[in-house]
Write a protein that holds these residues in place. Structure first.
Motif, PDB file in Angstrom:
ATOM      1  N   UNK A  15       0.846  -1.186   0.000  1.00  0.00           N
ATOM      2  CA  UNK A  15       0.000   0.000   0.000  1.00  0.00           C
ATOM      3  C   UNK A  15       0.880   1.234   0.000  1.00  0.00           C
ATOM      4  N   UNK A  16       0.672   2.120  -0.962  1.00  0.00           N
ATOM      5  CA  UNK A  16       1.481   3.316  -1.106  1.00  0.00           C
ATOM      6  C   UNK A  16       1.002   4.364  -0.111  1.00  0.00           C
ATOM      7  N   UNK A  17       1.796   4.613   0.934  1.00  0.00           N
ATOM      8  CA  UNK A  17       1.433   5.584   1.956  1.00  0.00           C
ATOM      9  C   UNK A  17       2.646   6.449   2.286  1.00  0.00           C
ATOM     10  N   UNK A  21       1.234   9.069   7.170  1.00  0.00           N
ATOM     11  CA  UNK A  21       0.048   8.222   7.245  1.00  0.00           C
ATOM     12  C   UNK A  21       0.324   6.950   8.039  1.00  0.00           C
ATOM     13  N   UNK A  22       1.498   6.348   7.822  1.00  0.00           N
ATOM     14  CA  UNK A  22       1.854   5.140   8.566  1.00  0.00           C
ATOM     15  C   UNK A  22       1.960   5.449  10.048  1.00  0.00           C
ATOM     16  N   UNK A  89     -13.864   7.369  14.149  1.00  0.00           N
ATOM     17  CA  UNK A  89     -14.097   8.143  12.926  1.00  0.00           C
ATOM     18  C   UNK A  89     -13.215   7.652  11.777  1.00  0.00           C
ATOM     19  N   UNK A  90     -13.050   6.330  11.678  1.00  0.00           N
ATOM     20  CA  UNK A  90     -12.249   5.721  10.628  1.00  0.00           C
ATOM     21  C   UNK A  90     -13.129   4.845   9.739  1.00  0.00           C
ATOM     22  N   UNK A  91     -12.597   4.502   8.573  1.00  0.00           N
ATOM     23  CA  UNK A  91     -13.327   3.632   7.650  1.00  0.00           C
ATOM     24  C   UNK A  91     -13.110   2.168   8.004  1.00  0.00           C
ATOM     25  N   UNK A  92     -14.067   1.335   7.595  1.00  0.00           N
ATOM     26  CA  UNK A  92     -13.975  -0.105   7.808  1.00  0.00           C
ATOM     27  C   UNK A  92     -14.366  -0.833   6.530  1.00  0.00           C
ATOM     28  N   UNK A  93     -13.747  -1.976   6.306  1.00  0.00           N
ATOM     29  CA  UNK A  93     -14.082  -2.852   5.179  1.00  0.00           C
ATOM     30  C   UNK A  93     -14.685  -4.128   5.743  1.00  0.00           C
ATOM     31  N   UNK A  94     -15.814  -4.549   5.171  1.00  0.00           N
ATOM     32  CA  UNK A  94     -16.515  -5.743   5.649  1.00  0.00           C
ATOM     33  C   UNK A  94     -16.693  -6.717   4.489  1.00  0.00           C
ATOM     34  N   UNK A  95     -16.023  -7.878   4.559  1.00  0.00           N
ATOM     35  CA  UNK A  95     -16.219  -8.929   3.576  1.00  0.00           C
ATOM     36  C   UNK A  95     -17.381  -9.812   4.026  1.00  0.00           C
ATOM     37  N   UNK A  96     -18.492  -9.710   3.315  1.00  0.00           N
ATOM     38  CA  UNK A  96     -19.708 -10.440   3.681  1.00  0.00           C
ATOM     39  C   UNK A  96     -19.782 -11.753   2.900  1.00  0.00           C
ATOM     40  N   UNK A 161      -8.302   5.445  -0.107  1.00  0.00           N
ATOM     41  CA  UNK A 161      -9.020   5.575   1.166  1.00  0.00           C
ATOM     42  C   UNK A 161      -8.066   5.278   2.324  1.00  0.00           C
ATOM     43  N   UNK A 162      -7.152   6.169   2.592  1.00  0.00           N
ATOM     44  CA  UNK A 162      -6.151   5.931   3.648  1.00  0.00           C
ATOM     45  C   UNK A 162      -6.743   5.900   5.048  1.00  0.00           C
ATOM     46  N   UNK A 163      -8.021   6.284   5.186  1.00  0.00           N
ATOM     47  CA  UNK A 163      -8.635   6.303   6.514  1.00  0.00           C
ATOM     48  C   UNK A 163      -9.113   4.930   6.964  1.00  0.00           C
ATOM     49  N   UNK A 164      -8.983   3.895   6.118  1.00  0.00           N
ATOM     50  CA  UNK A 164      -9.443   2.559   6.501  1.00  0.00           C
ATOM     51  C   UNK A 164      -8.594   2.040   7.659  1.00  0.00           C
TER      52      UNK A 164
END
Length: 287
Positions: A15-17, A21-22, A89-96, A161-164
């Protein structure tokens, strides 16, 4: 030319950060579920970036509901109109992968958490819930190939989406039997876990993954009989914490939960529209 032999595929997983950000992710507050008996498994420290929580149990034991509590804490704001809400206040990814994700359940969890803080501002709840849901990204996969392709493409998604902060996989074992029938379990499973491991290292995400108890021959109180890992050793090495859950016998919606790694005492809990409520310690020997 074989791209994999030149490391092109592995480079694509990075991931390019920026360093800022890291560092921001590493300094991010730990992620909790807000449920005391669940957070005790992490010794009340929460999930830090790069840590993995496995929620292990049979079908219908509340694994998805517990995972949604981590999602809620992640996407809730830290403050709203000057009032402390307590989220990240961060993003989340959900694999359903199991098709068990229910947005109505998540909304109920969010509203219950918000009302505890904003009980005199009920008119603002709908707007706040909407803004929270905008931070959640749901992926639906219907076989292991789609799941693997999505994981491989995720670094490109994360660049925008670096906020994930959180990755939820529900469930890691969704396609186990189909792959077993096609004799593809070993190859695909290893590729999936390699992709998850790369994301854990490069993206610095907290990971919550549910896993079905396919081969359990005992109760939750007999760990050796209850937890039988059928995933490659790579996954076992990734897991930081393991939480075991099971449904109690009877018609009620009552469940039992205990930490398997590290161990913690069993606790009874109920699941309702109002969320998850602990019912005290479970002293029986049968789960």
């Amino acid at each position: 030319i074989n791209a994999e032999s030149w490391g092109i595929v592995e480079l694509a997983m990075l991931v390019d950060e920026t360093a800022e950000q890291v560092l921001s992710k590493l300094r991010s507050p730990p992620l909790t579920s807000g449920v005391a008996f669940v957070d005790e498994v992490q010794r009340n420290k929460g999930l830090r970036t790069g840590e993995v929580l496995e929620i292990y149990g049979p079908a219908g034991s509340g694994k998805t509901q517990l995972a949604l509590r981590f999602v809620a804490h992640c996407i809730l704001p830290a403050q709203w109109q000057g009032i402390v809400v307590g989220g990240l206040a961060k993003d989340a990814i959900f694999f359903d992968n199991d098709s068990h994700f229910c947005v109505a359940s998540l909304i109920g969890i969010l509203k219950a958490a918000i009302l505890q803080k904003l009980e005199h501002h009920s008119e603002t709840i709908e707007d706040l819930v909407t803004s929270c849901l905008e931070r959640l990204h749901v992926f639906r996969c219907f076989n292991s190939f789609q799941f693997l392709a999505s994981l491989k493409a995720l670094p490109f998604f994360l660049r925008a989406r670096p906020a994930v902060r959180l990755l939820v996989i529900d469930s890691l074992s969704s396609f186990y039997w189909v792959d077993k029938l096609n004799e593809a379990t070993t190859q695909i499973g290893a590729a999936v876990l390699s992709a998850v491991s790369s994301l854990q290292r490069s993206a610095q995400l907290s990971i919550v993954a549910s896993k079905s108890a396919f081969f359990s021959s005992g109760s939750l109180f007999d760990e050796e009989a209850f937890h039988k890992d059928y995933m490659p050793r790579t996954w076992t090495q990734l897991v930081t914490y393991r939480l075991g859950v099971d449904k109690l016998p009877g018609p009620s919606w009552s469940y039992v939960c205990r930490g398997l790694s590290p161990p913690s005492p069993p606790t009874k809990f109920d699941i309702s529209d109002q969320g998850i409520a602990a019912n005290g310690p479970h002293t029986g020997r049968r789960a």
